[in-house]
Design a protein around this motif. Structure first.
Motif, short mmCIF file in Angstrom:
data_model
loop_
_atom_site.label_atom_id
_atom_site.label_comp_id
_atom_site.label_asym_id
_atom_site.label_seq_id
_atom_site.Cartn_x
_atom_site.Cartn_y
_atom_site.Cartn_z
N ASP A 123 -10.25 -13.18 5.81
CA ASP A 123 -11.15 -13.09 6.94
C ASP A 123 -10.53 -12.19 8.01
OD1 ASP A 123 -13.57 -14.40 8.47
OD2 ASP A 123 -11.86 -14.36 9.86
N VAL A 124 -11.30 -11.20 8.46
CA VAL A 124 -10.87 -10.33 9.57
C VAL A 124 -12.04 -10.24 10.54
CG1 VAL A 124 -10.15 -8.01 10.26
CG2 VAL A 124 -9.29 -9.00 8.12
N SER A 125 -11.82 -10.64 11.75
CA SER A 125 -12.85 -10.59 12.80
C SER A 125 -14.14 -11.28 12.34
CB SER A 125 -13.13 -9.15 13.21
OG SER A 125 -11.98 -8.56 13.76
N GLY A 126 -14.00 -12.40 11.62
CA GLY A 126 -15.16 -13.16 11.19
C GLY A 126 -15.87 -12.60 9.97
N ARG A 127 -15.29 -11.63 9.29
CA ARG A 127 -15.91 -11.02 8.10
C ARG A 127 -15.00 -11.19 6.90
NH1 ARG A 127 -19.71 -6.69 9.82
NH2 ARG A 127 -19.62 -6.67 12.07
N SER A 128 -15.60 -11.36 5.74
CA SER A 128 -14.84 -11.40 4.50
C SER A 128 -14.53 -9.98 4.09
CB SER A 128 -15.64 -12.10 3.40
OG SER A 128 -15.79 -13.46 3.69
N VAL A 129 -13.25 -9.70 3.90
CA VAL A 129 -12.80 -8.37 3.49
C VAL A 129 -11.81 -8.53 2.34
CG1 VAL A 129 -13.11 -7.51 5.85
CG2 VAL A 129 -10.85 -8.27 5.11
N PHE A 130 -11.44 -7.42 1.72
CA PHE A 130 -10.48 -7.45 0.62
C PHE A 130 -9.11 -7.01 1.10
CE2 PHE A 130 -14.28 -6.18 -2.11
CZ PHE A 130 -14.60 -7.49 -2.39
N GLN A 131 -8.11 -7.80 0.78
CA GLN A 131 -6.72 -7.38 0.96
C GLN A 131 -6.23 -6.97 -0.42
OE1 GLN A 131 -3.34 -10.19 1.54
NE2 GLN A 131 -3.35 -9.26 3.58
N VAL A 132 -5.65 -5.79 -0.50
CA VAL A 132 -5.29 -5.22 -1.80
C VAL A 132 -3.81 -4.89 -1.83
CG1 VAL A 132 -5.84 -3.39 -3.44
CG2 VAL A 132 -7.61 -4.21 -1.88
N ARG A 133 -3.16 -5.30 -2.92
CA ARG A 133 -1.73 -5.00 -3.10
C ARG A 133 -1.52 -4.38 -4.47
NH1 ARG A 133 1.99 -7.93 0.78
NH2 ARG A 133 3.19 -6.19 0.06
N GLN A 134 -0.58 -3.45 -4.49
CA GLN A 134 -0.12 -2.90 -5.76
C GLN A 134 1.04 -3.77 -6.20
OE1 GLN A 134 0.93 1.21 -5.26
NE2 GLN A 134 -0.98 1.72 -4.28
N PRO A 135 0.91 -4.49 -7.32
CA PRO A 135 1.97 -5.41 -7.73
C PRO A 135 3.35 -4.76 -7.84
CG PRO A 135 0.01 -5.80 -9.02
CD PRO A 135 -0.26 -4.56 -8.21
N ALA A 136 3.40 -3.51 -8.23
CA ALA A 136 4.69 -2.83 -8.39
C ALA A 136 5.20 -2.21 -7.10
CB ALA A 136 4.58 -1.76 -9.47
N ASP A 137 4.45 -2.35 -6.00
CA ASP A 137 4.84 -1.72 -4.73
C ASP A 137 4.62 -2.68 -3.56
OD1 ASP A 137 5.48 -0.04 -2.66
OD2 ASP A 137 3.78 1.32 -2.95
N PRO A 138 5.56 -3.58 -3.32
CA PRO A 138 5.39 -4.55 -2.23
C PRO A 138 5.44 -3.93 -0.84
CG PRO A 138 7.57 -4.76 -3.22
CD PRO A 138 6.80 -3.78 -4.05
N ALA A 139 5.81 -2.66 -0.75
CA ALA A 139 5.86 -2.00 0.55
C ALA A 139 4.51 -1.43 0.97
CB ALA A 139 6.90 -0.88 0.52
N SER A 140 3.49 -1.56 0.11
CA SER A 140 2.15 -1.04 0.40
C SER A 140 1.13 -2.16 0.40
CB SER A 140 1.73 -0.01 -0.65
OG SER A 140 2.54 1.12 -0.60
N CYS A 141 0.15 -2.03 1.26
CA CYS A 141 -0.94 -3.01 1.31
C CYS A 141 -2.15 -2.34 1.94
CB CYS A 141 -0.52 -4.22 2.13
SG CYS A 141 -1.73 -5.57 2.08
N GLY A 142 -3.32 -2.73 1.48
CA GLY A 142 -4.55 -2.20 2.03
C GLY A 142 -5.54 -3.29 2.35
N VAL A 143 -6.45 -2.98 3.26
CA VAL A 143 -7.56 -3.86 3.59
C VAL A 143 -8.82 -3.01 3.56
CG1 VAL A 143 -8.62 -5.30 5.37
CG2 VAL A 143 -6.17 -5.45 4.95
N THR A 144 -9.82 -3.47 2.80
CA THR A 144 -11.08 -2.76 2.68
C THR A 144 -12.20 -3.67 3.15
OG1 THR A 144 -10.30 -1.44 0.82
CG2 THR A 144 -12.67 -1.68 1.03
N ALA A 145 -13.11 -3.11 3.96
CA ALA A 145 -14.20 -3.89 4.55
C ALA A 145 -15.49 -3.10 4.51
CB ALA A 145 -13.86 -4.26 5.99
N GLY A 146 -16.60 -3.83 4.58
CA GLY A 146 -17.89 -3.17 4.73
C GLY A 146 -18.06 -2.73 6.17
N ALA A 147 -18.51 -1.50 6.35
CA ALA A 147 -18.74 -0.98 7.70
C ALA A 147 -20.13 -1.39 8.16
CB ALA A 147 -18.61 0.55 7.70
N PRO A 148 -20.27 -1.93 9.37
CA PRO A 148 -21.57 -2.37 9.85
C PRO A 148 -22.63 -1.27 9.82
CG PRO A 148 -19.86 -3.20 11.28
CD PRO A 148 -19.21 -2.24 10.32
N ALA A 149 -22.23 -0.02 10.00
CA ALA A 149 -23.19 1.08 10.02
C ALA A 149 -23.48 1.60 8.61
CB ALA A 149 -22.68 2.22 10.90
N GLY A 150 -22.84 1.04 7.60
CA GLY A 150 -23.08 1.45 6.22
C GLY A 150 -21.80 1.91 5.55
#
Length: 181
Positions: free
Chosen positions: A122-149
């Protein structure tokens, strides 16, 4: 009629037929309704919907603060925007992407296909994806739907271990969602 005239007419006729065939083979029809630049075809915030300004969704100072850098330097800007910074533990790389017609389902399927670990947070009241590369613990991403599309995502790579890359990416996603609301 002379043989030379017949050959010339045959060549001209063949050239015309070839040209018509070539021209007709180059035409195509694209289905859909054209939209002006920046029109996402849905409601939402006009502030975030300016397609030509997506790299400005979060300011450089806010990015630097979120990733624990003194400052960040801007790199490539387009559908994917990049910044580099230096934190207490060394270099930090930040990437922002915004795909105006993307979907969360497509992004999740792509991450899972690549073997990344995907978690719903949950980020700012929205369900988003947190993404990790298993072989790279130094990297992480968060992907969300944009309200404008579409969808947007933040990736943070911090190989020195100075900040938690997931925490930094989550903070950047929150800033983007707060700006676009």
């Amino acid at each position: 009629m002379k043989r030379a005239d017949l050959v010339t007419r045959t060549r001209i006729g063949g050239a015309l037929a070839g040209s018509l065939l070539l021209l007709s083979g180059c035409s195509s029809v694209t289905a859909g309704t054209p939209r002006p630049v920046g029109d996402l075809g849905s409601g939402g915030s006009e502030q975030f919907a300016d397609v030509l300004q997506e790299c400005e969704a979060v300011g450089d100072e806010q990015i630097a603060e979120a990733v624990g850098a003194d400052a960040v330097g801007r790199g490539f800007f387009g559908a994917i925007c990049r910044w580099d910074g230096i934190g207490v533990a060394g270099p930090i790389k930040v990437t922002f992407n915004w795909f105006e017609t993307g979907t969360l389902e497509h992004e999740r399927a792509a991450f899972e296909h690549l073997g990344y670990a995907v978690a719903v947070i949950d980020v700012s009241g929205r369900s988003v994806f947190q993404v990790r590369q298993p072989a790279d613990p130094a990297s992480c991403g968060v992907t969300a739907g944009a309200p404008a599309g579409g969808v947007f995502g933040w990736w943070v790579t911090e190989p020195g271990g100075g900040v938690d890359p997931c925490d930094a990416a989550t903070r950047l996603a929150g800033l983007t969602l707060n700006r676009s609301a």
